[in-house]
Write an enzyme that holds these catalytic residues in place. Sequence first.
Site, PDB file in Angstrom:
ATOM      1  CB  CYS A  59     -17.569 136.946  23.973  1.00 48.22           C
ATOM      2  SG  CYS A  59     -18.005 137.072  22.229  1.00 48.22           S
ATOM      3  CB  CYS A  68     -22.314 132.382  25.723  1.00 47.72           C
ATOM      4  SG  CYS A  68     -20.898 131.729  24.809  1.00 47.72           S
ATOM      5  CB  CYS A 142     -17.320 133.588  18.325  1.00 42.58           C
ATOM      6  SG  CYS A 142     -17.858 132.167  19.283  1.00 42.58           S
ATOM      7  CD  GLN A 242     -18.445 113.188  22.416  1.00 45.92           C
ATOM      8  OE1 GLN A 242     -18.867 114.196  22.981  1.00 45.92           O
ATOM      9  NE2 GLN A 242     -19.040 112.009  22.527  1.00 45.92           N
ATOM     10  CG  PHE A 269     -26.605 104.830  22.004  1.00 41.80           C
ATOM     11  CD1 PHE A 269     -27.787 105.114  21.320  1.00 41.80           C
ATOM     12  CD2 PHE A 269     -26.684 104.052  23.160  1.00 41.80           C
ATOM     13  CE1 PHE A 269     -29.015 104.642  21.783  1.00 41.80           C
ATOM     14  CE2 PHE A 269     -27.904 103.580  23.631  1.00 41.80           C
ATOM     15  CZ  PHE A 269     -29.063 103.881  22.941  1.00 41.80           C
ATOM     16  CD  GLU A 289     -24.834 105.615  15.472  1.00 36.58           C
ATOM     17  OE1 GLU A 289     -24.409 105.892  16.596  1.00 36.58           O
ATOM     18  OE2 GLU A 289     -25.785 106.234  14.931  1.00 36.58           O
ATOM     19  CG  ASP A 337     -21.952 109.015  23.984  1.00 41.88           C
ATOM     20  OD1 ASP A 337     -22.719 109.811  24.575  1.00 41.88           O
ATOM     21  OD2 ASP A 337     -21.043 109.397  23.232  1.00 41.88           O
ATOM     22  CB  CYS A 363     -25.539 115.098  26.018  1.00 43.91           C
ATOM     23  SG  CYS A 363     -26.767 114.178  25.086  1.00 43.91           S
TER      24      CYS A 363
HETATM   25  C1  LIG Z   1     -24.206 111.386  21.701  1.00 45.02           C
HETATM   26  S1  LIG Z   1     -23.958 110.583  20.168  1.00 45.02           S
HETATM   27  C2  LIG Z   1     -22.553 109.605  20.590  1.00 45.02           C
HETATM   28  C3  LIG Z   1     -21.797 109.020  19.450  1.00 45.02           C
HETATM   29  C4  LIG Z   1     -20.416 108.443  19.796  1.00 45.02           C
HETATM   30  N1  LIG Z   1     -20.415 107.652  20.990  1.00 45.02           N
HETATM   31  C5  LIG Z   1     -19.368 109.542  19.887  1.00 45.02           C
HETATM   32  O1  LIG Z   1     -18.867 109.794  20.986  1.00 45.02           O
HETATM   33  O2  LIG Z   1     -19.028 110.133  18.853  1.00 45.02           O
HETATM   34  C6  LIG Z   1     -25.308 109.473  20.172  1.00 45.02           C
HETATM   35  C7  LIG Z   1     -25.342 108.512  19.008  1.00 45.02           C
HETATM   36  O3  LIG Z   1     -26.521 107.698  19.164  1.00 45.02           O
HETATM   37  C8  LIG Z   1     -27.044 107.433  17.879  1.00 45.02           C
HETATM   38  N2  LIG Z   1     -28.456 107.057  18.060  1.00 45.02           N
HETATM   39  C9  LIG Z   1     -29.514 107.869  18.258  1.00 45.02           C
HETATM   40  N3  LIG Z   1     -30.642 107.151  18.417  1.00 45.02           N
HETATM   41  C10 LIG Z   1     -30.286 105.845  18.321  1.00 45.02           C
HETATM   42  C11 LIG Z   1     -31.001 104.613  18.403  1.00 45.02           C
HETATM   43  N4  LIG Z   1     -32.319 104.607  18.617  1.00 45.02           N
HETATM   44  N5  LIG Z   1     -30.318 103.465  18.264  1.00 45.02           N
HETATM   45  C12 LIG Z   1     -28.980 103.473  18.050  1.00 45.02           C
HETATM   46  N6  LIG Z   1     -28.254 104.602  17.969  1.00 45.02           N
HETATM   47  C13 LIG Z   1     -28.887 105.775  18.082  1.00 45.02           C
HETATM   48  C14 LIG Z   1     -26.810 108.710  17.109  1.00 45.02           C
HETATM   49  O4  LIG Z   1     -26.819 108.486  15.719  1.00 45.02           O
HETATM   50  C15 LIG Z   1     -25.449 109.153  17.648  1.00 45.02           C
HETATM   51  O5  LIG Z   1     -24.407 108.669  16.840  1.00 45.02           O
END
Ligand SMILES: C[S@@+](CC[C@H](N)C(=O)[O-])C[C@H]1O[C@@H](n2cnc3c(N)ncnc32)[C@H](O)[C@@H]1O
Length: 410
Positions: A59, A68, A142, A242, A269, A289, A337, A363
């Site tokens: 880039c 980056c 980019c 994602q 999550f 969630e 997640d 992550c």
């Molecule tokens: C990394 S994202 C993953 C979302 C989903 N699995 C996806 O792949 O699109 C983490 C998720 O955890 C939720 N989150 C964060 N803190 C939380 C909590 N204390 N209890 C429940 N969910 C939570 C966020 O709102 C978010 O949607």
Amino acid sequence: MNTEVTINRLGYQGDGIADGPVFAPRILPGEVVSGVLDGTQLHDIRIVTPSDDRVAPVCRHYKACGGCQVQHASDGFVAHWKQGLVQKALGSHGLEPDMRPIVTSPANSRRRATLAVRRTKKGAMAGFHARASDVITQIPECQLLRPSILAGIPLAEELAIQGSSRKAALAVTLTCARAGLDVSVTGGKALDGPLQQTLAQVAQAYGVARLSWQGEVIAMSAPPAQVFGVAQVVPPSGAFLQATQEGESALLAAVCEIAGEASHIADLFAGCGTFSLPLAGLGEVLAVEGDAGMVEALDQGWRKSTGLKHVTAEARDLFRRPLLPDELARFGAVVLDPPRAGAAAQVAELAKAQVARIAYVSCNPITFARDAKALVDAGYALDWVQVVDQFRWSAHTELVASFTAPAAKK
Ligand SMILES: C[S@@+](CC[C@H](N)C(=O)[O-])C[C@H]1O[C@@H](n2cnc3c(N)ncnc32)[C@H](O)[C@@H]1O
């Protein structure tokens, strides 16, 4: 006075580190460099002996842009480094699982990005912040972003011209949806009637699917739906997605491999249903969630689709109120997640419950390793780990891992 050092490792942010420690940005292990030492930072760096892993950045903005961190390293080096970060984090807890080959998203595949945008004397400029700075670097070429996101730069600049002062930068999040760009803005002027009208006109002129200003929807020409399996979901403005379609597909394939044979699956999550809705083609799903708007979007997506098994969507804070062993008992598989903080409270309950299979998407290798250790101490086997690199050329590392309860292994 110039100092010469040999870099012996990379830090978590991708900086070269020599004994001292001395930090040298954008320098690779094995490279000999000279520069001016200011505290622990080496400045005005000259590479005396380059690494075989050094490549010319693809880039033209790389030198100025902070978006980056490791474009000066070969793909092979970055893959090895990211796998190594995960192995090191796990190794510090005595864990040495099988590592599956890394899956790296291609160039120009990021479908969601937050641009910094500032009004200038002549108009406005949009881009990414320069390294450790609030200076904005313009990034018309980019190599990370999808072309449709790059095509949104003039729109982002127009939003700053119309809706911000020269003192504050806007954060403009652009997300690709089938219907067009889904645009969410923070940091702008407070909304009043005339501003709302002007912004709606800008949205129309640029063919935006949805424009939200400080969380409030100003204009929507078409619902900016995302597709998860056979379901279509209209996420709340600015909701998590994602980062690339390719990364999502790799994570989903691994999650389905781990959890797909269970007749009852808990997706914790769950976001807007990235995993829950495709999994509902295989078994009944409880999607939990924390964000009520995302739960509502997931539920609506399920209700409007056909051919899926039952999905129950629940809004619940899993840090404070994790699913307890008696609630977990009916599930053959759990998908986790969590955000960067990990899922310590939920993992403590999973440790007591012994669910047959766990798919853990993370992550943050550090909190993942902590949670993995707790699961392994409770008797789960850590079968394998796969790094899924959706943030190529950055220092960010994501992964998916398979855990099996002892009873399920027999
Ligand atoms: C990394 S994202 C993953 C979302 C989903 N699995 C996806 O792949 O699109 C983490 C998720 O955890 C939720 N989150 C964060 N803190 C939380 C909590 N204390 N209890 C429940 N969910 C939570 C966020 O709102 C978010 O949607």
